[in-house]
Design a protein around this motif. Structure first.
Motif, PDB file in Angstrom:
ATOM      1  N   ASP A 109     -15.504   2.921 -17.494  1.00 30.36           N
ATOM      2  CA  ASP A 109     -16.440   4.063 -18.055  1.00 30.36           C
ATOM      3  C   ASP A 109     -17.275   4.820 -17.091  1.00 30.36           C
ATOM      4  N   THR A 110     -17.715   3.639 -16.154  1.00 32.97           N
ATOM      5  CA  THR A 110     -18.437   4.075 -15.015  1.00 32.97           C
ATOM      6  C   THR A 110     -17.593   5.346 -14.160  1.00 32.97           C
ATOM      7  N   ILE A 111     -16.409   5.131 -13.854  1.00 27.81           N
ATOM      8  CA  ILE A 111     -15.639   6.060 -13.244  1.00 27.81           C
ATOM      9  C   ILE A 111     -15.430   7.184 -13.821  1.00 27.81           C
ATOM     10  N   THR A 112     -15.326   7.055 -15.319  1.00 26.88           N
ATOM     11  CA  THR A 112     -15.237   8.158 -16.261  1.00 26.88           C
ATOM     12  C   THR A 112     -16.278   9.116 -16.136  1.00 26.88           C
ATOM     13  N   LEU A 113     -17.568   8.317 -16.013  1.00 24.80           N
ATOM     14  CA  LEU A 113     -18.902   9.011 -16.235  1.00 24.80           C
ATOM     15  C   LEU A 113     -19.226   9.977 -14.755  1.00 24.80           C
ATOM     16  N   HIS A 114     -18.683   9.418 -13.735  1.00 25.25           N
ATOM     17  CA  HIS A 114     -18.811  10.098 -12.327  1.00 25.25           C
ATOM     18  C   HIS A 114     -17.847  11.223 -12.367  1.00 25.25           C
ATOM     19  N   LYS A 115     -16.401  10.951 -12.763  1.00 29.94           N
ATOM     20  CA  LYS A 115     -15.525  12.094 -13.108  1.00 29.94           C
ATOM     21  C   LYS A 115     -15.767  13.439 -13.553  1.00 29.94           C
ATOM     22  N   LYS A 318     -17.945   9.385  -4.460  1.00 25.26           N
ATOM     23  CA  LYS A 318     -18.236   8.235  -5.287  1.00 25.26           C
ATOM     24  C   LYS A 318     -17.261   8.003  -6.245  1.00 25.26           C
ATOM     25  N   VAL A 319     -16.781   8.985  -6.820  1.00 30.68           N
ATOM     26  CA  VAL A 319     -15.314   8.593  -7.680  1.00 30.68           C
ATOM     27  C   VAL A 319     -14.426   7.754  -6.827  1.00 30.68           C
ATOM     28  N   GLU A 320     -14.065   8.197  -5.657  1.00 33.32           N
ATOM     29  CA  GLU A 320     -12.990   7.526  -4.768  1.00 33.32           C
ATOM     30  C   GLU A 320     -13.414   6.147  -4.602  1.00 33.32           C
ATOM     31  N   GLN A 321     -14.596   6.035  -4.166  1.00 33.36           N
ATOM     32  CA  GLN A 321     -15.046   4.553  -3.905  1.00 33.36           C
ATOM     33  C   GLN A 321     -15.106   3.836  -5.083  1.00 33.36           C
ATOM     34  N   LEU A 322     -15.682   4.203  -6.413  1.00 35.81           N
ATOM     35  CA  LEU A 322     -15.220   3.418  -7.457  1.00 35.81           C
ATOM     36  C   LEU A 322     -13.834   3.106  -7.567  1.00 35.81           C
ATOM     37  N   LYS A 323     -12.841   4.033  -7.498  1.00 36.45           N
ATOM     38  CA  LYS A 323     -11.462   3.739  -7.711  1.00 36.45           C
ATOM     39  C   LYS A 323     -10.866   2.816  -6.462  1.00 36.45           C
ATOM     40  N   GLN A 324     -11.396   2.714  -5.590  1.00 33.26           N
ATOM     41  CA  GLN A 324     -11.016   1.706  -4.548  1.00 33.26           C
ATOM     42  C   GLN A 324     -11.629   0.485  -4.909  1.00 33.26           C
ATOM     43  N   LEU A 325     -12.864   0.393  -5.537  1.00 32.30           N
ATOM     44  CA  LEU A 325     -13.270  -0.715  -5.801  1.00 32.30           C
ATOM     45  C   LEU A 325     -12.619  -1.446  -7.093  1.00 32.30           C
ATOM     46  N   LYS A 326     -12.326  -0.626  -8.169  1.00 30.41           N
ATOM     47  CA  LYS A 326     -11.477  -1.246  -9.060  1.00 30.41           C
ATOM     48  C   LYS A 326     -10.180  -1.839  -8.620  1.00 30.41           C
ATOM     49  N   ALA A 327      -9.469  -0.934  -7.576  1.00 30.65           N
ATOM     50  CA  ALA A 327      -8.216  -1.370  -6.843  1.00 30.65           C
ATOM     51  C   ALA A 327      -8.270  -2.898  -6.352  1.00 30.65           C
TER      52      ALA A 327
END
Length: 335
Positions: A109-115, A318-327
């Motif tokens: 949800d956080t990633i979607t919000l930033h996207k 920010k979006v890329e950092q969150l994606k990397q965090l999720k990965a």
């Protein structure tokens, strides 16, 4: 297929070597090709299962049972019975499944919000580009900063740009760089290291300076045009690089020549018999016309869009950092 059910797409593609499993969330129901395997989860937390199939942990089980389709069309040859025979490693405690699923749902949800914020900034920039530049056949934009008035002046690019055709060897101060659609003038290591391909030490390359307008004649149709934001460097002689004359500011010219409408207009001059090699020659490129306001207004517009672009870059990071965090969490929180 009903909302909350899962579908397995057996086609493999970049990033999905063994296909993809996704849950239907956006609609109450829908229909799919009969090639897909559709199923409803039982005795497992649905959110946990969503995230489990985001990992690569299930790939081995599928790989043991699947083979490429006979026609080499990218479809994995796995039957529903074989797919449902695959083993999953899951927590036996339901509460742990729920906790993991909830954690990743919050992260998604956080990633979607930033996207959405990133998309909003991109749409904002696109909207401003429409109203802050004169439309075709006009000489005054619909929106201007206070203090600026009067018509913009139409100029041929040959009055604004001058080709830089200096050839020289790479040095520490002028390294050999790449020019890409995605990143413009960029260090070679940002894409891939081709140093070993440079056999001829005596070969000269084209020199480009900070704020030059650069384009690839054969790839202009794909958007290969940008302002050099890297600095002094050399690159392949196939690229065209222009110095911006004093009647214009580089950041303002960049906004015009990188617009889809300008690129479309320039493609009228494409020459060549093979589409991939069709190119726009610099002498034709320089005959194109653009409208220029006064230098102070150019500076104001360029500064405005530069600030907006910086916000877009920050948001994209920010979006890329969150994606990397999720990965990273997917790697550590699943067996």
């Amino acid at each position: 297929m009903k909302k909350g059910e899962f579908a397995y797409n057996k086609s493999y593609s970049n990033g999905y070597p063994w296909g993809a499993v996704k849950r239907l969330d956006g609609y109450e129901m829908g229909v799919l090709s009969t090639l897909y395997i559709v199923f409803e989860p039982t005795d497992i937390d649905s959110e946990f299962l969503v995230q489990y199939y985001e990992t690569s942990n299930w790939h081995t089980e599928v790989a043991i049972r699947a083979a490429e389709g006979a026609r080499n069309h990218g479809l994995l040859n796995i039957s529903p019975s074989d797919f449902f025979d695959t083993d999953l490693l899951i927590p036996t405690i339901t509460e742990e499944q729920t906790a993991i699923g909830s954690f990743f749902r919050t992260l998604d949800d956080t990633i979607t919000l930033h996207k959405r914020k990133l998309d909003g900034l991109k749409e904002l920039k696109s909207g401003y580009l429409q109203v802050m530049f004169p439309q075709s056949g006009e000489t005054v934009p619909r929106v201007r900063f206070n203090g600026f008035e009067g018509e913009w002046q139409e100029r041929k690019l040959e009055e604004v740009l001058i080709e830089r055709s200096i050839l020289q060897y790479p040095t520490n101060k002028t390294p050999l760089v790449s020019f890409t659609v995605e990143n413009g003038v960029t260090p070679k290591s940002d894409r891939y290291n081709r140093e070993f391909l440079v056999k001829d030490k005596k070969k000269k390359y084209k020199f480009t300076k900070l704020n030059d307008i650069v384009y690839n004649p054969a790839n202009l149709k794909f958007g290969a045009i940008a302002r050099n934001q890297y600095g002094d460097a050399v690159f392949s002689p196939i690229y065209i690089t222009f110095d911006v004359k004093e009647i214009a500011t580089p950041s303002f010219v960049e906004l015009i020549v990188t617009s889809s409408s300008f690129i479309k207009k320039s493609l009228v001059y494409q020459e060549g018999t093979v589409y991939e090699r069709m190119a726009v020659k610099p002498e034709d490129f320089l005959t194109l016309k653009i409208c220029l306001p006064t230098l102070p207004e150019q500076t104001a517009i360029g500064s405005f869009f530069r600030s907006l672009e910086e916000q877009i870059t920050i948001q994209a990071e920010k979006v890329e950092q969150l994606k990397q965090l999720k990965a990273a969490y997917l790697q550590k929180m699943f067996v």
